[in-house]
Design a protein around this motif. Structure first.
Motif, PDB file in Angstrom:
ATOM      1  N   SER A   2       5.067 -26.044 -15.799  1.00  0.00           N
ATOM      2  CA  SER A   2       6.103 -25.793 -14.804  1.00  0.00           C
ATOM      3  C   SER A   2       6.844 -27.077 -14.466  1.00  0.00           C
ATOM      4  CB  SER A   2       5.463 -25.212 -13.552  1.00  0.00           C
ATOM      5  OG  SER A   2       6.419 -24.970 -12.566  1.00  0.00           O
ATOM      6  N   SER A   3       8.131 -26.982 -14.191  1.00  0.00           N
ATOM      7  CA  SER A   3       8.927 -28.149 -13.840  1.00  0.00           C
ATOM      8  C   SER A   3       8.828 -28.434 -12.356  1.00  0.00           C
ATOM      9  CB  SER A   3      10.381 -27.901 -14.221  1.00  0.00           C
ATOM     10  OG  SER A   3      10.944 -26.943 -13.357  1.00  0.00           O
ATOM     11  N   PRO A   4       9.136 -29.678 -11.924  1.00  0.00           N
ATOM     12  CA  PRO A   4       9.139 -29.975 -10.487  1.00  0.00           C
ATOM     13  C   PRO A   4      10.084 -29.085  -9.695  1.00  0.00           C
ATOM     14  CG  PRO A   4       9.175 -32.003 -11.777  1.00  0.00           C
ATOM     15  CD  PRO A   4       9.364 -30.881 -12.738  1.00  0.00           C
ATOM     16  N   ALA A   5      11.253 -28.799 -10.263  1.00  0.00           N
ATOM     17  CA  ALA A   5      12.206 -27.944  -9.541  1.00  0.00           C
ATOM     18  C   ALA A   5      11.667 -26.536  -9.376  1.00  0.00           C
ATOM     19  CB  ALA A   5      13.540 -27.922 -10.271  1.00  0.00           C
ATOM     20  N   ALA A   6      11.032 -26.002 -10.426  1.00  0.00           N
ATOM     21  CA  ALA A   6      10.477 -24.652 -10.334  1.00  0.00           C
ATOM     22  C   ALA A   6       9.361 -24.600  -9.298  1.00  0.00           C
ATOM     23  CB  ALA A   6       9.962 -24.205 -11.699  1.00  0.00           C
ATOM     24  N   ASP A   7       8.532 -25.647  -9.263  1.00  0.00           N
ATOM     25  CA  ASP A   7       7.467 -25.694  -8.255  1.00  0.00           C
ATOM     26  C   ASP A   7       8.048 -25.716  -6.844  1.00  0.00           C
ATOM     27  OD1 ASP A   7       5.472 -25.684 -10.152  1.00  0.00           O
ATOM     28  OD2 ASP A   7       5.305 -27.878 -10.229  1.00  0.00           O
ATOM     29  N   LEU A   8       9.087 -26.529  -6.638  1.00  0.00           N
ATOM     30  CA  LEU A   8       9.713 -26.595  -5.307  1.00  0.00           C
ATOM     31  C   LEU A   8      10.363 -25.268  -4.944  1.00  0.00           C
ATOM     32  CD1 LEU A   8      11.287 -30.168  -5.296  1.00  0.00           C
ATOM     33  CD2 LEU A   8       9.434 -29.327  -3.844  1.00  0.00           C
ATOM     34  N   ALA A   9      11.007 -24.623  -5.926  1.00  0.00           N
ATOM     35  CA  ALA A   9      11.640 -23.332  -5.650  1.00  0.00           C
ATOM     36  C   ALA A   9      10.607 -22.303  -5.218  1.00  0.00           C
ATOM     37  CB  ALA A   9      12.396 -22.852  -6.887  1.00  0.00           C
ATOM     38  N   ARG A  10       9.409 -22.306  -5.850  1.00  0.00           N
ATOM     39  CA  ARG A  10       8.358 -21.371  -5.453  1.00  0.00           C
ATOM     40  C   ARG A  10       7.834 -21.685  -4.050  1.00  0.00           C
ATOM     41  NH1 ARG A  10       7.064 -21.365 -11.023  1.00  0.00           N
ATOM     42  NH2 ARG A  10       5.787 -23.245 -10.812  1.00  0.00           N
ATOM     43  N   ARG A  11       7.662 -22.968  -3.751  1.00  0.00           N
ATOM     44  CA  ARG A  11       7.208 -23.349  -2.407  1.00  0.00           C
ATOM     45  C   ARG A  11       8.215 -22.897  -1.349  1.00  0.00           C
ATOM     46  NH1 ARG A  11       3.484 -27.856  -1.691  1.00  0.00           N
ATOM     47  NH2 ARG A  11       2.533 -28.469  -3.672  1.00  0.00           N
ATOM     48  N   LEU A  12       9.503 -23.090  -1.649  1.00  0.00           N
ATOM     49  CA  LEU A  12      10.534 -22.663  -0.702  1.00  0.00           C
ATOM     50  C   LEU A  12      10.517 -21.147  -0.535  1.00  0.00           C
ATOM     51  CD1 LEU A  12      13.469 -24.937  -1.943  1.00  0.00           C
ATOM     52  CD2 LEU A  12      12.293 -25.154   0.263  1.00  0.00           C
ATOM     53  N   ALA A  13      10.352 -20.414  -1.648  1.00  0.00           N
ATOM     54  CA  ALA A  13      10.361 -18.957  -1.579  1.00  0.00           C
ATOM     55  C   ALA A  13       9.215 -18.429  -0.723  1.00  0.00           C
ATOM     56  CB  ALA A  13      10.293 -18.378  -2.987  1.00  0.00           C
ATOM     57  N   ARG A  14       8.067 -19.114  -0.775  1.00  0.00           N
ATOM     58  CA  ARG A  14       6.926 -18.686   0.038  1.00  0.00           C
ATOM     59  C   ARG A  14       7.168 -18.955   1.524  1.00  0.00           C
ATOM     60  NH1 ARG A  14       2.983 -21.511  -4.354  1.00  0.00           N
ATOM     61  NH2 ARG A  14       3.109 -19.859  -5.937  1.00  0.00           N
ATOM     62  N   ASN A  15       8.158 -19.769   1.821  1.00  0.00           N
ATOM     63  CA  ASN A  15       8.548 -20.060   3.208  1.00  0.00           C
ATOM     64  C   ASN A  15      10.008 -19.672   3.432  1.00  0.00           C
ATOM     65  OD1 ASN A  15       6.150 -21.850   4.358  1.00  0.00           O
ATOM     66  ND2 ASN A  15       6.504 -22.480   2.244  1.00  0.00           N
ATOM     67  N   ALA A  16      10.431 -18.575   2.810  1.00  0.00           N
ATOM     68  CA  ALA A  16      11.846 -18.217   2.785  1.00  0.00           C
ATOM     69  C   ALA A  16      12.435 -18.049   4.175  1.00  0.00           C
ATOM     70  CB  ALA A  16      12.049 -16.943   1.963  1.00  0.00           C
ATOM     71  N   GLU A  17      11.699 -17.419   5.070  1.00  0.00           N
ATOM     72  CA  GLU A  17      12.265 -17.206   6.402  1.00  0.00           C
ATOM     73  C   GLU A  17      12.450 -18.531   7.136  1.00  0.00           C
ATOM     74  OE1 GLU A  17      11.649 -14.628  10.514  1.00  0.00           O
ATOM     75  OE2 GLU A  17      10.481 -14.136   8.716  1.00  0.00           O
ATOM     76  N   ALA A  18      11.490 -19.450   6.988  1.00  0.00           N
ATOM     77  CA  ALA A  18      11.635 -20.762   7.620  1.00  0.00           C
ATOM     78  C   ALA A  18      12.835 -21.518   7.040  1.00  0.00           C
ATOM     79  CB  ALA A  18      10.354 -21.574   7.438  1.00  0.00           C
ATOM     80  N   VAL A  19      13.045 -21.400   5.725  1.00  0.00           N
ATOM     81  CA  VAL A  19      14.211 -22.021   5.094  1.00  0.00           C
ATOM     82  C   VAL A  19      15.490 -21.457   5.704  1.00  0.00           C
ATOM     83  CG1 VAL A  19      15.486 -22.297   2.935  1.00  0.00           C
ATOM     84  CG2 VAL A  19      12.999 -22.498   2.937  1.00  0.00           C
ATOM     85  N   CYS A  20      15.548 -20.136   5.845  1.00  0.00           N
ATOM     86  CA  CYS A  20      16.745 -19.497   6.387  1.00  0.00           C
ATOM     87  C   CYS A  20      16.983 -19.889   7.845  1.00  0.00           C
ATOM     88  CB  CYS A  20      16.627 -17.984   6.267  1.00  0.00           C
ATOM     89  SG  CYS A  20      16.679 -17.377   4.557  1.00  0.00           S
ATOM     90  N   ARG A  21      15.925 -19.941   8.628  1.00  0.00           N
ATOM     91  CA  ARG A  21      16.098 -20.312  10.039  1.00  0.00           C
ATOM     92  C   ARG A  21      16.598 -21.744  10.179  1.00  0.00           C
ATOM     93  NH1 ARG A  21      14.483 -16.609  13.521  1.00  0.00           N
ATOM     94  NH2 ARG A  21      13.098 -14.936  12.802  1.00  0.00           N
ATOM     95  N   ARG A  96      12.094 -31.418  -0.694  1.00  0.00           N
ATOM     96  CA  ARG A  96      10.805 -32.048  -0.419  1.00  0.00           C
ATOM     97  C   ARG A  96      10.705 -32.486   1.048  1.00  0.00           C
ATOM     98  NH1 ARG A  96       8.077 -33.216  -5.216  1.00  0.00           N
ATOM     99  NH2 ARG A  96       6.708 -34.683  -4.128  1.00  0.00           N
ATOM    100  N   ALA A  97      11.819 -32.989   1.581  1.00  0.00           N
ATOM    101  CA  ALA A  97      11.815 -33.385   2.989  1.00  0.00           C
ATOM    102  C   ALA A  97      11.584 -32.169   3.883  1.00  0.00           C
ATOM    103  CB  ALA A  97      13.121 -34.073   3.344  1.00  0.00           C
ATOM    104  N   PHE A  98      12.236 -31.048   3.581  1.00  0.00           N
ATOM    105  CA  PHE A  98      12.046 -29.841   4.376  1.00  0.00           C
ATOM    106  C   PHE A  98      10.593 -29.372   4.326  1.00  0.00           C
ATOM    107  CE2 PHE A  98      11.608 -25.236   4.501  1.00  0.00           C
ATOM    108  CZ  PHE A  98      12.095 -24.957   5.767  1.00  0.00           C
ATOM    109  N   LEU A  99       9.975 -29.458   3.147  1.00  0.00           N
ATOM    110  CA  LEU A  99       8.595 -29.011   2.974  1.00  0.00           C
ATOM    111  C   LEU A  99       7.573 -30.060   3.411  1.00  0.00           C
ATOM    112  CD1 LEU A  99       9.080 -27.344  -0.517  1.00  0.00           C
ATOM    113  CD2 LEU A  99       8.589 -26.132   1.626  1.00  0.00           C
ATOM    114  N   ALA A 100       8.085 -31.197   3.914  1.00  0.00           N
ATOM    115  CA  ALA A 100       7.219 -32.301   4.360  1.00  0.00           C
ATOM    116  C   ALA A 100       6.359 -32.828   3.223  1.00  0.00           C
ATOM    117  CB  ALA A 100       6.354 -31.853   5.534  1.00  0.00           C
ATOM    118  N   LEU A 101       6.935 -32.877   2.025  1.00  0.00           N
ATOM    119  CA  LEU A 101       6.246 -33.434   0.861  1.00  0.00           C
ATOM    120  C   LEU A 101       6.718 -34.863   0.658  1.00  0.00           C
ATOM    121  CD1 LEU A 101       6.591 -30.430  -1.613  1.00  0.00           C
ATOM    122  CD2 LEU A 101       4.562 -31.086  -0.300  1.00  0.00           C
TER     123      LEU A 101
END
Length: 351
Positions: A2-21, A96-101
């Motif tokens: 898996s690529s770094p971007a794909a990993d980040l996209a999956r992490r964001l998707a698992r927190n989709a509502e927080a991303v939207c808010r 990464r900043a949003f996910l605190a990584l």
């Protein structure tokens, strides 16, 4: 792997509502979706983000689409558009900043959009994310220039929220824009031209440089129709659109500048070339250069000269009939019958 971007996209998707808010705070949750106006966080309901679902495939969480603009993508795309970021590294850093990584150096990512700023890939992405101009600010702008007919299939689209940055040190702005695809002789998109517009549609946007091109431009242009034996070449998109009001079946290309007009690549099947000149020193030099190159290639050149500064000025000052009469005097007789007569018939039937 898996690529770094794909990993980040999956992490964001698992927190989709927080991303939207965070990025789309003017929206709200309705069932399994977050609804908002657009990627710039305008109030409305045309953009929807799926908040739950599988990690990939149909119905995946984090996937979004804007029914009004045709834009779509994953949450990395959304973050890039929302924050005006056009470099992949910047988008990944923001995610990464949003996910605190912790930030980390990332290898170049192949085959993933958004592409490097100003590249052909970036131009293709912008064009694909834009929509037809019918009923938009772009159509209103062209109508104000007396260009009332744009045939289906012409390479023009509308982007309601196109990013503009005056310079590297200035904040990003968003304006509606007329988008035109720049293509090579084979029809491959190599670039895009943007004309930023005032939201009223009455004029271009009140910014320092309301017209900019991106991608690979030299030798290529915005093509209206496929040229075989006869073609018109000129500098500006509005110049070509004005001539198409009276010559809708004659293939044309807008090279976007005098320098690019002089360097325009010509189809090998071309036998007659019309050069629609702009009446300024740069336009005269480009016209002379292109005509010389055409003659050397065995192509018969003709110069079309406007009565005013360019053919859009002619259209606005002389009207359709005045522009048609001016063109008739300058076309080769076979092309008057072949192209101008058809234009008159089309105008009389309202097509």
């Amino acid at each position: 792997m898996s690529s770094p971007a794909a990993d980040l996209a999956r992490r964001l998707a698992r927190n989709a509502e927080a991303v939207c808010r965070h990025y789309l705070s003017n929206g709200r949750r309705e069932g399994r979706y977050w609804l908002v106006g657009d990627v710039a966080n305008t109030q409305g309901r045309s953009l929807f983000v799926r908040l739950s679902g599988p990690d990939h495939g149909k119905g995946a969480a984090g996937k979004w689409a804007d029914a009004a603009s045709g834009q779509h993508g994953d949450l990395l795309d959304l973050i890039g558009l929302n924050r005006g970021l056009d470099r992949l590294r910047d988008i990944l850093d923001e995610a990464r900043a949003f996910l605190a990584l912790p930030p980390a150096p990332l290898p170049p990512l192949q085959g993933r959009l958004p592409a490097p700023r100003g590249s052909p890939e970036s131009a293709r992405r912008l064009y694909a994310m834009s929509r037809p101009i019918g009923g938009t600010v772009a159509q209103a702008y062209l109508h104000g220039r007396r260009i009332t007919t744009v045939p289906h299939g012409d390479p023009l689209r509308f982007q309601p929220c196109c990013y503009y940055r005056p310079d590297e040190d200035s904040p990003t702005e968003t304006w509606p824009a007329l988008i035109a695809a720049v293509t090579d002789l084979g029809g491959t998109i190599t670039g895009a031209h943007r004309t930023w517009l005032d939201p009223s549609g009455h004029d271009k946007a009140p910014i320092a440089s309301p017209r900019r091109a991106m991608g690979h431009l030299r030798g290529h242009g915005v093509r209206f129709g496929v040229a075989h034996d006869v073609m018109v070449a000129g500098e500006g998109i509005e110049t070509m659109l004005s001539l198409r009001m009276i010559l809708p079946t004659l293939p044309m290309v807008a090279a976007l500048s005098a320098n690019h007009l002089a360097a325009l690549l010509l189809p090998p099947t071309l036998r007659r070339l019309y050069v629609a000149r702009d009446t300024d020193p740069a336009g005269d030099a480009a016209t002379a250069s292109l005509c010389t190159r055409a003659e050397a290639a065995g192509i018969e050149p003709f110069v079309l000269s406007p009565c005013f500064d360019d053919f859009n000025d002619d259209l606005r000052h002389l009207g359709i009939e005045g522009l048609r009469a001016s063109a008739r005097r300058q076309l080769a007789p076979p092309d008057v019958v072949r192209f101008l007569a058809l234009a008159r018939e089309g105008m009389s039937t309202g097509t």
